[in-house]
Design a protein around this motif. Structure first.
Motif, mmCIF file in Angstrom:
data_model
loop_
_atom_site.group_PDB
_atom_site.id
_atom_site.type_symbol
_atom_site.label_atom_id
_atom_site.label_comp_id
_atom_site.label_asym_id
_atom_site.label_seq_id
_atom_site.Cartn_x
_atom_site.Cartn_y
_atom_site.Cartn_z
ATOM 1 N N GLY A 1 0.783 -1.223 0.000
ATOM 2 C CA GLY A 1 0.000 0.000 0.000
ATOM 3 C C GLY A 1 0.817 1.275 0.000
ATOM 4 O O GLY A 1 0.246 2.364 0.107
ATOM 5 N N ALA A 2 2.124 1.170 -0.136
ATOM 6 C CA ALA A 2 2.995 2.353 -0.045
ATOM 7 C C ALA A 2 3.440 2.879 -1.398
ATOM 8 O O ALA A 2 4.268 3.779 -1.460
ATOM 9 C CB ALA A 2 4.223 2.032 0.804
ATOM 10 N N ALA A 3 2.880 2.353 -2.487
ATOM 11 C CA ALA A 3 3.368 2.719 -3.823
ATOM 12 C C ALA A 3 3.262 4.215 -4.083
ATOM 13 O O ALA A 3 4.157 4.811 -4.685
ATOM 14 C CB ALA A 3 2.584 1.943 -4.886
ATOM 15 N N ARG A 4 2.189 4.853 -3.630
ATOM 16 C CA ARG A 4 2.013 6.285 -3.897
ATOM 17 C C ARG A 4 3.060 7.138 -3.188
ATOM 18 O O ARG A 4 3.334 8.270 -3.608
ATOM 19 C CB ARG A 4 0.613 6.727 -3.462
ATOM 20 C CG ARG A 4 -0.498 6.218 -4.391
ATOM 21 C CD ARG A 4 -1.846 6.765 -3.988
ATOM 22 N NE ARG A 4 -2.214 6.341 -2.643
ATOM 23 C CZ ARG A 4 -3.326 6.723 -2.022
ATOM 24 N NH1 ARG A 4 -4.158 7.556 -2.592
ATOM 25 N NH2 ARG A 4 -3.605 6.277 -0.809
ATOM 26 N N LYS A 5 3.638 6.606 -2.122
ATOM 27 C CA LYS A 5 4.656 7.345 -1.385
ATOM 28 C C LYS A 5 6.058 7.093 -1.937
ATOM 29 O O LYS A 5 7.024 7.664 -1.423
ATOM 30 C CB LYS A 5 4.619 6.951 0.097
ATOM 31 C CG LYS A 5 3.287 7.252 0.785
ATOM 32 C CD LYS A 5 3.320 6.807 2.234
ATOM 33 C CE LYS A 5 2.005 7.090 2.927
ATOM 34 N NZ LYS A 5 1.998 6.636 4.350
ATOM 35 N N LEU A 6 6.141 6.243 -2.967
ATOM 36 C CA LEU A 6 7.452 5.842 -3.466
ATOM 37 C C LEU A 6 7.534 6.027 -4.983
ATOM 38 O O LEU A 6 7.628 5.063 -5.738
ATOM 39 C CB LEU A 6 7.724 4.379 -3.086
ATOM 40 C CG LEU A 6 7.871 4.098 -1.585
ATOM 41 C CD1 LEU A 6 7.825 2.612 -1.299
ATOM 42 C CD2 LEU A 6 9.175 4.705 -1.062
ATOM 43 N N PRO A 7 7.513 7.270 -5.453
ATOM 44 C CA PRO A 7 7.622 7.509 -6.897
ATOM 45 C C PRO A 7 8.973 7.035 -7.428
ATOM 46 O O PRO A 7 9.996 7.158 -6.769
ATOM 47 C CB PRO A 7 7.492 9.035 -7.015
ATOM 48 C CG PRO A 7 7.866 9.563 -5.662
ATOM 49 C CD PRO A 7 7.416 8.528 -4.684
ATOM 50 N N GLY A 8 8.927 6.455 -8.629
ATOM 51 C CA GLY A 8 10.152 5.967 -9.240
ATOM 52 C C GLY A 8 10.572 4.594 -8.753
ATOM 53 O O GLY A 8 11.623 4.098 -9.139
ATOM 54 N N ILE A 9 9.745 3.983 -7.913
ATOM 55 C CA ILE A 9 10.044 2.652 -7.348
ATOM 56 C C ILE A 9 8.869 1.735 -7.650
ATOM 57 O O ILE A 9 7.703 2.122 -7.479
ATOM 58 C CB ILE A 9 10.275 2.740 -5.830
ATOM 59 C CG1 ILE A 9 11.458 3.668 -5.523
ATOM 60 C CG2 ILE A 9 10.515 1.350 -5.233
ATOM 61 C CD1 ILE A 9 11.609 3.999 -4.049
ATOM 62 N N THR A 10 9.145 0.524 -8.111
ATOM 63 C CA THR A 10 8.095 -0.459 -8.359
ATOM 64 C C THR A 10 7.829 -1.233 -7.075
ATOM 65 O O THR A 10 8.727 -1.905 -6.554
ATOM 66 C CB THR A 10 8.504 -1.429 -9.480
ATOM 67 O OG1 THR A 10 8.794 -0.680 -10.671
ATOM 68 C CG2 THR A 10 7.389 -2.416 -9.770
#
Length: 311
Positions: free
Chosen positions: A278-287
């Motif tokens: 659920g942390a994808a939105r907080k981690l731009p540039g990371i898959t």
């Protein structure tokens, strides 16, 4: 000797064995959340009161179900117990045959039947193949073992038995696959410091090795600077990191952001595991991967983007 002056409780090594929480995790929680609050013995070493150890056991079980440390550490023991009762109910599995297989495996774990456990897992691996075994057996079994721990049906030794058997089987099966030394992408597998769990890394390697990826594992607990340096010399296409449920989410996010900023732009950064769900939105540039079975598609997408049509 007057032992009444000695604090009553367990040393940190015993707490680690009892709860399955790493020493570094206990220290991070103490510093970040104000719990646990150990006493000190005559030598200044940490001694954890038994009531705190009881709470740590509950916290570990709840975190294994995906709850965040920051949300549950402040709760009192009674509230944690109620939460445990609410979410720790057995699940209804859709496939009766697979459910029976899983029930037998859990029984072998509970009774310490090493050979029966190994044989059952090996048979499923041979029947399904490595990728399907990881996605259809290992991933749901990890959840079931966590549920059994949650309900108090498994203790730390049984959990360790299960993990060790799974890791041995995955290592052997990965080793049986030819390693394409010149294959692309070249993937670095590791974890941040304080993350001791290696099973997630093996699951990733098992999912993408049959696709022709060249995986290089650095093991667990690699300093961020060492990861950055190793990935900056041009040998790696992807850096893949695993985060278990016991790893603090905020710490994972902060470390991933720092690592992304320090990596060459052409090096992809992948992250997965309960701590970053659920942390994808907080981690731009990371898959960020929510499920192990999405890895082959991500690998294919990377190859398309790199102009590689074949593994």
């Amino acid at each position: 000797m007057n032992t009444s002056l000695q604090p009553a409780g367990l040393p940190i090594a015993a707490v680690e064995r009892d709860t399955g929480l790493a020493k570094d995790t206990l220290r991070v929680w103490e510093r970040r959340y104000g719990f646990p609050q150990p006493d000190r013995d005559a030598n200044g070493e940490r001694v954890y009161p038994l009531v705190q150890v009881d709470k740590l056991r509950l916290l570990r079980r709840l975190i294994d179900q995906g709850l965040r440390p920051a949300k549950i550490i402040p709760l009192e023991l009674q509230a944690l117990t109620a939460l445990l009762d609410e979410i720790g109910k057995p699940r209804d599995e859709g496939d009766p045959e697979r459910s029976a297989q899983f029930a037998a495996i859990l029984k072998f774990v509970r009774l310490h039947l090493h050979e029966d456990l190994r044989r059952s897992l090996q048979q499923l691996l041979m029947k399904l193949g490595l990728q399907r075994f990881v996605c259809e057996v290992v991933a749901p079994l990890n959840q079931l073992v966590g549920d059994a721990w949650l309900r108090g049906e498994l203790e730390v030794p049984e959990e360790h038995l299960y993990t060790e058997q799974i890791q041995n089987i995955l290592r052997a099966s990965i080793g049986a696959h030819p390693s394409p030394r010149s294959g692309r992408p070249v993937v670095m597998l590791t974890t941040f410091p304080e993350e001791q769990h290696a099973l997630g890394l093996l699951m990733v390697e098992a999912a993408i090795t049959p696709e022709g990826a060249c995986c290089v594992s650095l093991g667990t607990q690699t300093p961020l600077e060492d990861i950055r340096n190793a990935a900056s010399d041009g040998r790696f296409d992807i850096v893949a990191l695993s985060f278990s449920s016991a790893y603090p989410t905020r710490q994972a996010i902060e470390g991933l952001r720092r690592l992304r900023a320090g990596l060459p732009e052409q090096v992809s950064l992948w992250a997965g595991g309960s701590a970053v769900h659920g942390a994808a939105r907080k981690l731009p540039g990371i898959t960020v991967f929510e499920s192990i079975d999405t890895l082959p598609a991500a690998l294919a997408a990377w190859r398309t983007g790199a102009g590689l049509n074949q593994p």
